[in-house]
Design a protein around this motif. Structure first.
Motif, PDB file in Angstrom:
ATOM      1  N   HIS A  73       0.833  -1.187   0.000  1.00 45.87           N
ATOM      2  CA  HIS A  73       0.000   0.000   0.000  1.00 45.87           C
ATOM      3  C   HIS A  73       0.876   1.249   0.000  1.00 45.87           C
ATOM      4  N   TYR A  74       0.316   2.344  -0.460  1.00 48.47           N
ATOM      5  CA  TYR A  74       0.944   3.654  -0.339  1.00 48.47           C
ATOM      6  C   TYR A  74      -0.144   4.701  -0.237  1.00 48.47           C
ATOM      7  N   VAL A  91      -5.469   9.782   0.298  1.00 47.14           N
ATOM      8  CA  VAL A  91      -6.071   8.515  -0.117  1.00 47.14           C
ATOM      9  C   VAL A  91      -5.083   7.378   0.104  1.00 47.14           C
ATOM     10  N   VAL A  92      -5.611   6.238   0.555  1.00 49.19           N
ATOM     11  CA  VAL A  92      -4.815   5.034   0.769  1.00 49.19           C
ATOM     12  C   VAL A  92      -5.025   4.127  -0.434  1.00 49.19           C
ATOM     13  N   ILE A  93      -3.934   3.716  -1.057  1.00 51.43           N
ATOM     14  CA  ILE A  93      -3.974   2.993  -2.324  1.00 51.43           C
ATOM     15  C   ILE A  93      -3.365   1.603  -2.178  1.00 51.43           C
ATOM     16  N   LEU A  94      -4.093   0.587  -2.646  1.00 46.45           N
ATOM     17  CA  LEU A  94      -3.546  -0.767  -2.769  1.00 46.45           C
ATOM     18  C   LEU A  94      -2.813  -0.852  -4.099  1.00 46.45           C
ATOM     19  N   GLU A  95      -1.540  -1.208  -4.064  1.00 46.71           N
ATOM     20  CA  GLU A  95      -0.754  -1.289  -5.289  1.00 46.71           C
ATOM     21  C   GLU A  95      -1.220  -2.473  -6.132  1.00 46.71           C
ATOM     22  N   ASP A 154     -14.487  -2.410 -13.438  1.00 49.15           N
ATOM     23  CA  ASP A 154     -15.290  -1.248 -13.776  1.00 49.15           C
ATOM     24  C   ASP A 154     -15.891  -0.637 -12.512  1.00 49.15           C
ATOM     25  N   GLY A 155     -15.749   0.666 -12.389  1.00 50.37           N
ATOM     26  CA  GLY A 155     -16.289   1.374 -11.233  1.00 50.37           C
ATOM     27  C   GLY A 155     -15.290   1.618 -10.136  1.00 50.37           C
ATOM     28  N   ASP A 156     -14.133   0.937 -10.172  1.00 51.92           N
ATOM     29  CA  ASP A 156     -13.100   1.189  -9.165  1.00 51.92           C
ATOM     30  C   ASP A 156     -12.534   2.594  -9.332  1.00 51.92           C
ATOM     31  N   ILE A 157     -12.174   3.213  -8.217  1.00 51.23           N
ATOM     32  CA  ILE A 157     -11.431   4.475  -8.252  1.00 51.23           C
ATOM     33  C   ILE A 157      -9.958   4.115  -8.204  1.00 51.23           C
ATOM     34  N   LYS A 190      -2.236   2.942 -17.645  1.00 55.79           N
ATOM     35  CA  LYS A 190      -1.724   1.896 -16.768  1.00 55.79           C
ATOM     36  C   LYS A 190      -2.262   2.134 -15.354  1.00 55.79           C
ATOM     37  N   VAL A 191      -2.940   1.137 -14.817  1.00 53.88           N
ATOM     38  CA  VAL A 191      -3.425   1.220 -13.436  1.00 53.88           C
ATOM     39  C   VAL A 191      -2.247   0.996 -12.498  1.00 53.88           C
ATOM     40  N   GLN A 192      -2.077   1.917 -11.545  1.00 52.57           N
ATOM     41  CA  GLN A 192      -0.984   1.792 -10.576  1.00 52.57           C
ATOM     42  C   GLN A 192      -1.476   1.510  -9.156  1.00 52.57           C
ATOM     43  N   GLY A 193      -2.789   1.511  -8.985  1.00 50.70           N
ATOM     44  CA  GLY A 193      -3.318   1.218  -7.656  1.00 50.70           C
ATOM     45  C   GLY A 193      -4.811   1.461  -7.611  1.00 50.70           C
ATOM     46  N   ARG A 194      -5.432   0.905  -6.559  1.00 51.08           N
ATOM     47  CA  ARG A 194      -6.879   1.034  -6.359  1.00 51.08           C
ATOM     48  C   ARG A 194      -7.138   1.654  -4.993  1.00 51.08           C
ATOM     49  N   LEU A 195      -8.084   2.581  -4.946  1.00 54.54           N
ATOM     50  CA  LEU A 195      -8.435   3.249  -3.686  1.00 54.54           C
ATOM     51  C   LEU A 195      -9.060   2.262  -2.702  1.00 54.54           C
ATOM     52  N   VAL A 196      -8.501   2.227  -1.465  1.00 51.90           N
ATOM     53  CA  VAL A 196      -9.074   1.368  -0.427  1.00 51.90           C
ATOM     54  C   VAL A 196      -9.395   2.139   0.852  1.00 51.90           C
TER      55      VAL A 196
END
Length: 230
Positions: free
Chosen positions: A142-143, A163-167, A173-176, A218-224
């Motif tokens: 995470h970062y 924001v906390v991001i899962l790498e 679809d619908g993910d931030i 390129k997706v670098q992470g998803r908001l968690v």
């Protein structure tokens, strides 16, 4: 990451307990931070608890456990200590569950992420932020990123929030997500697939949806998780 007021309050509580063995009252906290009302102190205490620095003990009026101090206050080797307020204890109900310790992790803050016009790609750590472990998604890396702009306000993400991001490199679809556009710009947007293209949608009607060929995003992470800025 703490705001100046949050850091000042944590330092004031810690120093008073170390010096006198008793915590300051809410009125003393209010006067020390030059606030107009005690409601401001309640908000700051809630913010410190959300960030994992303190814990309010259930069924004990204004009893606070200092869980951790930031590095700037000599956090290494700090031993948590329970401090009681000046109101009488409230006995717990018979079916009350034991209070568990809040565990927290320090994440690197990798600069700012655009919630608006994309900014240059993010690659370097600027500082750290402590977040409760319950905010993390499993054991993945995470970062954290500081939000710049208002394009995601209808998703509850404001300018200045963290924001906390899962790498991860994949998204549904619908993910931030944190999206790297053309290997040059990074932005925080809602991810949508449209055939062979990727749509990066804002959560603010003032911003248009941007559509790119899939090989340019390129997706670098998803908001968690989200830490609100006060």
């Amino acid at each position: 990451m703490l705001t100046k007021k949050q850091l000042d309050l944590l330092a004031f509580i810690h120093k008073r307990v170390q010096r006198d063995g008793v915590p300051p009252s809410f009125d003393e906290m209010k006067d020390a931070l030059d606030l107009r009302s005690k409601s401001g102190i309640h908000r700051l205490i809630t913010a410190l608890e959300e960030r994992g620095f303190i814990r309010r003990l259930a069924h004990r009026a204004r009893a606070i456990e200092v869980v951790k101090l930031p590095d700037s206050m000599g956090g290494t080797g700090f031993a948590p200590r329970v401090i009681d307020g000046d109101l009488p204890d409230i006995p717990p109900p018979a079916n009350a569950l034991p209070v568990s310790t809040i565990e927290a992790t320090e994440l690197p803050v990798m600069g700012k992420i655009a919630a608006g016009v994309p900014i240059e790609a993010i690659s370097q750590r600027s500082h750290g932020v402590t977040v409760p472990n319950g905010m993390l998604a499993g054991n993945g890396a995470h970062y954290a990123l500081e939000v710049k702009g208002d394009s995601m306000i209808e998703a509850g993400i404001n300018d200045g929030d963290v924001v906390v991001i899962l790498e991860t490199s994949v998204a549904d679809d619908g993910d931030i997500v944190v999206a790297l556009v053309e290997d040059q710009e990074a932005t925080l947007k809602r991810f949508k697939r449209k055939g062979n293209a990727i749509a990066l949608e804002a959560a603010n009607p003032l911003y248009e949806t941007r559509v790119f060929p899939s090989d340019q995003v390129k997706v670098q992470g998803r908001l968690v998780g989200l830490i609100r800025s006060y």
